[in-house]
Design an enzyme around this catalytic site. Sequence first.
Site, short mmCIF file in Angstrom:
data_model
loop_
_atom_site.label_atom_id
_atom_site.label_comp_id
_atom_site.label_asym_id
_atom_site.label_seq_id
_atom_site.Cartn_x
_atom_site.Cartn_y
_atom_site.Cartn_z
N SER A 138 -16.49 -12.65 -6.78
CA SER A 138 -17.91 -12.96 -6.60
C SER A 138 -18.57 -13.11 -7.96
O SER A 138 -18.04 -12.66 -8.98
CB SER A 138 -18.59 -11.84 -5.81
OG SER A 138 -19.99 -11.96 -5.82
N TYR A 151 -21.51 -3.86 -2.90
CA TYR A 151 -20.85 -5.17 -3.01
C TYR A 151 -20.41 -5.42 -4.45
O TYR A 151 -19.28 -5.84 -4.71
CB TYR A 151 -21.80 -6.25 -2.54
CG TYR A 151 -21.18 -7.62 -2.43
CD1 TYR A 151 -20.41 -7.98 -1.32
CD2 TYR A 151 -21.36 -8.58 -3.42
CE1 TYR A 151 -19.84 -9.24 -1.22
CE2 TYR A 151 -20.80 -9.84 -3.33
CZ TYR A 151 -20.04 -10.16 -2.22
OH TYR A 151 -19.47 -11.41 -2.12
#
Length: 246
Positions: A138, A151
């Site tokens: 990510s 996250y």
Amino acid sequence: MPYPGTLDVDLTGATAVVTGSTRGIGRALTELLLASGARVIGLQRGTDSLGPGHTCLSVDLADPAARADAVDAVLADHEIDILVNNAGINLRHTVEDFPRDEFSQVMSINLDAVVHLTQAFGRPMLERGHGRIVNIASMLSFFGGVKASAYAASKGAVAQFTKSVANEWAGRGVAVNAVAPGYIATELNVALREDPERNGEIIGRIPAGRWGSAEDIAGTVLFLCSGGADYVHGTVLPVDGGYLAR
């Protein structure tokens, strides 16, 4: 939209495992792998098939026992050449109010499952001396974000895990890499794209001048699964329209 560019990749005879294979990036990747001749086994909630060559096993990726059962079922009948750890979730809270159970859930799916499946499917690859593993990292593998501490922690760990595994496995025939998507237009961020102010801020930061598509990520993953990436190991490749270069 059509897949950007053309990749002449023939994966006929190869079998891939893709987590989260029927939505967003996972769906685009599965369709591209199928178009390239591979058989795809999806690990996810639900068993909907995208057509011939695609089968799914329903599994709760947050549950270690369920993951182990799914691995055993797949390896009992298949030799896995490619693993794509794509499935992930993001639960948003401020750090001080982040419920511990939700933090653990994010880590279980985004990190623990990646480690577990890499070990389980990687061992037979090492025995054969060939395999491809691609993890979906990510932008938050590079920076922290806001209200996304779980996250960011999980995706930062995925990036470092990818490099560490590559250090051990590159010389044994198994290529392990990661792709870090930028702002990708999927159903998960419709509200963000429909917010004129926020959408304008995002596009203004992206040199390419647009959101990415799931197909942009799929094409990059396909390259990493191909013979053209034989000397690519341990990379965390941003596919972000130039966002990080800004």
